[in-house]
Design a protein around this motif. Structure first.
Motif, PDB file in Angstrom:
ATOM      1  N   MET A  75       0.849  -1.195   0.000  1.00 40.73           N
ATOM      2  CA  MET A  75       0.000   0.000   0.000  1.00 40.73           C
ATOM      3  C   MET A  75       0.886   1.246   0.000  1.00 40.73           C
ATOM      4  O   MET A  75       1.729   1.420   0.870  1.00 40.73           O
ATOM      5  CB  MET A  75      -0.901   0.026   1.236  1.00 40.73           C
ATOM      6  CG  MET A  75      -1.904  -1.123   1.319  1.00 40.73           C
ATOM      7  SD  MET A  75      -3.237  -0.994   0.099  1.00 40.73           S
ATOM      8  CE  MET A  75      -4.035   0.529   0.622  1.00 40.73           C
ATOM      9  N   SER A  76       0.673   2.108  -0.977  1.00 41.60           N
ATOM     10  CA  SER A  76       1.420   3.363  -1.036  1.00 41.60           C
ATOM     11  C   SER A  76       0.808   4.378  -0.089  1.00 41.60           C
ATOM     12  O   SER A  76      -0.317   4.217   0.386  1.00 41.60           O
ATOM     13  CB  SER A  76       1.416   3.908  -2.463  1.00 41.60           C
ATOM     14  OG  SER A  76       0.090   4.189  -2.873  1.00 41.60           O
ATOM     15  N   GLY A  77       1.555   5.457   0.157  1.00 44.01           N
ATOM     16  CA  GLY A  77       1.047   6.497   1.039  1.00 44.01           C
ATOM     17  C   GLY A  77       0.931   6.000   2.472  1.00 44.01           C
ATOM     18  O   GLY A  77       1.498   4.968   2.840  1.00 44.01           O
ATOM     19  N   SER A  78       0.209   6.743   3.294  1.00 39.12           N
ATOM     20  CA  SER A  78       0.076   6.370   4.699  1.00 39.12           C
ATOM     21  C   SER A  78      -1.196   6.963   5.277  1.00 39.12           C
ATOM     22  O   SER A  78      -1.820   7.842   4.673  1.00 39.12           O
ATOM     23  CB  SER A  78       1.291   6.854   5.501  1.00 39.12           C
ATOM     24  OG  SER A  78       1.376   8.275   5.457  1.00 39.12           O
ATOM     25  N   VAL A 127      -5.665  11.670   8.407  1.00 41.86           N
ATOM     26  CA  VAL A 127      -4.898  12.177   7.266  1.00 41.86           C
ATOM     27  C   VAL A 127      -4.458  11.004   6.423  1.00 41.86           C
ATOM     28  O   VAL A 127      -3.771  10.095   6.895  1.00 41.86           O
ATOM     29  CB  VAL A 127      -3.664  12.988   7.729  1.00 41.86           C
ATOM     30  CG1 VAL A 127      -2.827  13.421   6.527  1.00 41.86           C
ATOM     31  CG2 VAL A 127      -4.093  14.196   8.552  1.00 41.86           C
ATOM     32  N   ARG A 128      -4.866  11.037   5.138  1.00 37.96           N
ATOM     33  CA  ARG A 128      -4.447  10.021   4.184  1.00 37.96           C
ATOM     34  C   ARG A 128      -3.450  10.685   3.225  1.00 37.96           C
ATOM     35  O   ARG A 128      -3.829  11.500   2.388  1.00 37.96           O
ATOM     36  CB  ARG A 128      -5.654   9.506   3.412  1.00 37.96           C
ATOM     37  CG  ARG A 128      -5.569   8.085   2.812  1.00 37.96           C
ATOM     38  CD  ARG A 128      -4.404   7.845   1.902  1.00 37.96           C
ATOM     39  NE  ARG A 128      -4.436   6.481   1.329  1.00 37.96           N
ATOM     40  CZ  ARG A 128      -3.492   5.981   0.577  1.00 37.96           C
ATOM     41  NH1 ARG A 128      -2.404   6.717   0.288  1.00 37.96           N
ATOM     42  NH2 ARG A 128      -3.580   4.762   0.096  1.00 37.96           N
ATOM     43  N   ARG A 129      -2.159  10.374   3.400  1.00 43.38           N
ATOM     44  CA  ARG A 129      -1.131  10.905   2.506  1.00 43.38           C
ATOM     45  C   ARG A 129      -1.094  10.081   1.235  1.00 43.38           C
ATOM     46  O   ARG A 129      -1.143   8.858   1.279  1.00 43.38           O
ATOM     47  CB  ARG A 129       0.230  10.886   3.210  1.00 43.38           C
ATOM     48  CG  ARG A 129       0.347  11.862   4.374  1.00 43.38           C
ATOM     49  CD  ARG A 129       1.605  11.574   5.180  1.00 43.38           C
ATOM     50  NE  ARG A 129       1.825  12.545   6.256  1.00 43.38           N
ATOM     51  CZ  ARG A 129       1.204  12.502   7.436  1.00 43.38           C
ATOM     52  NH1 ARG A 129       0.335  11.526   7.700  1.00 43.38           N
ATOM     53  NH2 ARG A 129       1.445  13.424   8.364  1.00 43.38           N
ATOM     54  N   ASP A 149      -5.556  13.789   1.867  1.00 45.82           N
ATOM     55  CA  ASP A 149      -6.980  13.911   2.187  1.00 45.82           C
ATOM     56  C   ASP A 149      -7.074  14.051   3.696  1.00 45.82           C
ATOM     57  O   ASP A 149      -6.345  13.367   4.434  1.00 45.82           O
ATOM     58  CB  ASP A 149      -7.748  12.665   1.764  1.00 45.82           C
ATOM     59  CG  ASP A 149      -8.191  12.714   0.320  1.00 45.82           C
ATOM     60  OD1 ASP A 149      -7.658  13.542  -0.443  1.00 45.82           O
ATOM     61  OD2 ASP A 149      -9.072  11.911  -0.058  1.00 45.82           O
ATOM     62  N   VAL A 150      -7.973  14.917   4.148  1.00 51.45           N
ATOM     63  CA  VAL A 150      -8.184  15.067   5.585  1.00 51.45           C
ATOM     64  C   VAL A 150      -9.670  14.877   5.876  1.00 51.45           C
ATOM     65  O   VAL A 150     -10.529  15.477   5.221  1.00 51.45           O
ATOM     66  CB  VAL A 150      -7.731  16.451   6.091  1.00 51.45           C
ATOM     67  CG1 VAL A 150      -7.901  16.536   7.606  1.00 51.45           C
ATOM     68  CG2 VAL A 150      -6.280  16.724   5.713  1.00 51.45           C
TER      69      VAL A 150
END
Length: 206
Positions: free
Chosen positions: A155-158, A202-204, A175-176
């Motif tokens: 899974m990319s991002g965090s 928070v979804r980076r 995304d917040v």
């Protein structure tokens, strides 16, 4: 001669937040792979280059999917109301659900009134019957400070949860989701996170 900058620094701007209970949301019917019951969704953000999507899904009463299968995209969601059960895991309102790419999806159902904010990463569609050879995993976690989903090969991002997110900028698009206020925003790298008090997810995207 003293050089001058023809483009003076402009302070970062804050994007508009979306009221997830707002009457101006545009809901569209959407067929869910493996189920004969369509859901409704609002497309909040779509990045075709990254193959990422942010949607809010509203499930119909007594929704279920008895089929067993898998899909190529990873899926993360925050349950806003109701509860969703999939492959023996049940996520209730106020919890986080992670479905890794190619995870086996079986015995899926919701209670009436279930709504979720969902982050997809990877190609859409692609439902295949049965289990994949390299099946991903599924897990449910509470939405509190202990939740920290780091970037990895799957899974990319965090994803992180903050008790209170101050106005700030991020070095990547995020995304917040403010769970208490039911507000959401897509914040581009360098823009200012809108001011809202209370817990924030928070979804980076990088």
């Amino acid at each position: 001669m003293i050089p001058t900058d023809p483009s003076p620094l402009v302070p970062p701007t804050a994007p508009r937040t979306v009221d997830l209970d707002g009457s101006d949301l545009v809901w569209r019917s959407h067929a869910i792979s493996g189920s004969d019951q369509a859901a409704e969704l609002v497309m909040l953000h779509h990045d075709p280059e990254r193959e990422t999507r942010t949607v809010m899904v509203r499930f119909p009463p007594a929704w279920r999917r008895d089929a067993v299968g898998h899909q190529p995209a990873g899926e993360e969601m925050v349950l806003l109301t109701g509860a969703l059960t999939i492959s023996g895991h049940t996520a209730t309102a106020g919890s986080y659900l992670l479905i890794e790419p190619r995870a086996t999806r079986s015995a899926s159902s919701t209670v009436d009134g279930t709504r979720a904010l969902v982050w997809f990463s990877g190609p859409g569609g692609g439902w295949s019957e049965g289990s994949a050879e390299a099946a991903g995993s599924i897990r449910v976690a509470p939405l509190d400070g202990s939740l920290s989903r780091s970037a990895n090969d799957v899974m990319s991002g965090s994803v992180t949860v903050h008790d209170d997110l101050a106005e700030q900028t991020f070095p990547c698009d995020v995304d917040v989701l403010w769970t208490a206020h039911r507000r959401w925003a897509h914040v581009v790298s360098g823009d200012l996170v809108p001011a809202h008090s209370g817990p924030a997810v928070v979804r980076r995207w990088a």
